[in-house]
Design a protein around this motif. Structure first.
Motif, short mmCIF file in Angstrom:
data_model
loop_
_atom_site.label_atom_id
_atom_site.label_comp_id
_atom_site.label_asym_id
_atom_site.label_seq_id
_atom_site.Cartn_x
_atom_site.Cartn_y
_atom_site.Cartn_z
N LEU A 2 -4.77 28.86 -3.73
CA LEU A 2 -6.00 29.64 -3.94
C LEU A 2 -6.93 29.59 -2.74
O LEU A 2 -7.57 30.58 -2.39
CB LEU A 2 -6.74 29.15 -5.18
N THR A 3 -6.99 28.44 -2.09
CA THR A 3 -7.83 28.30 -0.90
C THR A 3 -7.34 29.23 0.20
O THR A 3 -8.14 29.90 0.86
CB THR A 3 -7.82 26.83 -0.40
N GLU A 30 -11.39 30.84 -10.24
CA GLU A 30 -10.21 29.98 -10.34
C GLU A 30 -10.39 28.72 -9.50
O GLU A 30 -10.01 27.62 -9.94
CB GLU A 30 -8.95 30.75 -9.91
N LEU A 31 -10.97 28.87 -8.32
CA LEU A 31 -11.25 27.69 -7.48
C LEU A 31 -12.23 26.75 -8.18
O LEU A 31 -12.04 25.53 -8.17
CB LEU A 31 -11.80 28.13 -6.11
N TYR A 32 -13.24 27.33 -8.79
CA TYR A 32 -14.24 26.54 -9.51
C TYR A 32 -13.60 25.77 -10.67
O TYR A 32 -13.90 24.59 -10.91
CB TYR A 32 -15.37 27.45 -10.02
N THR A 33 -12.69 26.45 -11.37
CA THR A 33 -11.98 25.81 -12.49
C THR A 33 -11.18 24.60 -12.01
O THR A 33 -11.05 23.60 -12.72
CB THR A 33 -11.03 26.83 -13.17
N LEU A 34 -10.67 24.69 -10.79
CA LEU A 34 -9.89 23.58 -10.22
C LEU A 34 -10.78 22.53 -9.54
O LEU A 34 -10.28 21.59 -8.93
CB LEU A 34 -8.87 24.11 -9.22
N GLY A 35 -12.11 22.70 -9.64
CA GLY A 35 -13.03 21.70 -9.14
C GLY A 35 -13.57 21.95 -7.74
O GLY A 35 -14.28 21.11 -7.19
N GLU A 36 -13.23 23.07 -7.13
CA GLU A 36 -13.74 23.37 -5.79
C GLU A 36 -14.94 24.29 -5.89
O GLU A 36 -14.84 25.42 -6.38
CB GLU A 36 -12.67 24.01 -4.91
N THR A 37 -16.07 23.81 -5.45
CA THR A 37 -17.30 24.60 -5.47
C THR A 37 -17.62 25.04 -4.05
O THR A 37 -17.67 24.21 -3.13
CB THR A 37 -18.47 23.76 -6.02
#
Length: 133
Positions: A2-3, A30-37
């Motif tokens: 995703l990144t 989706e990134l937020y869901t995986l913990g990346e803000t």
């Protein structure tokens, strides 16, 4: 994965801003869901960097402001408004082109009719001159 998708993200040719924003938001969520803000100002800069060249003038105006204070909602609203104005302007130009094309076509068909009627007149004149002989 995703990144990488985020980093390579671009607005497609002939894609509306709304469609692009929907795709972009999906990746961000989706990134937020995986913990990346991702910080807001980084998202603003990313959106401005992925817009195609016809948007360049608007991007430059926005960049001249303080991007630290600009929210995503303000940016999106501003860019949607810009896109709508561009669409309205192009639609205003299109009817003029169509009208000019219609006038040109009418002028051509009018000329053809005159040519045909002239040909008919000359054949009538030939018939009349034979009768007079």
């Amino acid at each position: 994965m995703l990144t990488t998708e985020y980093e390579l993200f671009r607005m497609k040719d002939n894609e509306s801003f709304q469609d692009m924003h929907t795709r972009f938001t999906s990746i961000i969520n989706e990134l937020y869901t995986l913990g990346e803000t991702i910080p807001r100002n980084k998202l603003v800069r990313k959106i401005l960097s992925i817009l195609p060249s016809p948007w360049e003038s608007k991007v430059n105006v926005i960049k001249s402001k303080d991007l630290q204070e600009l929210t995503i909602e303000e940016l999106v609203g501003n860019l949607k408004t810009f896109e709508m104005k561009r669409k309205i302007d192009s639609e205003r130009r299109e009817p003029k082109k169509e009208k000019n094309m219609a006038l040109a076509a009418w002028g051509n068909s009018s000329s053809e009719s005159e040519d045909e009627s002239d040909a008919g007149d000359s054949s009538m004149m030939a018939v009349e001159s034979k009768e007079n002989e």
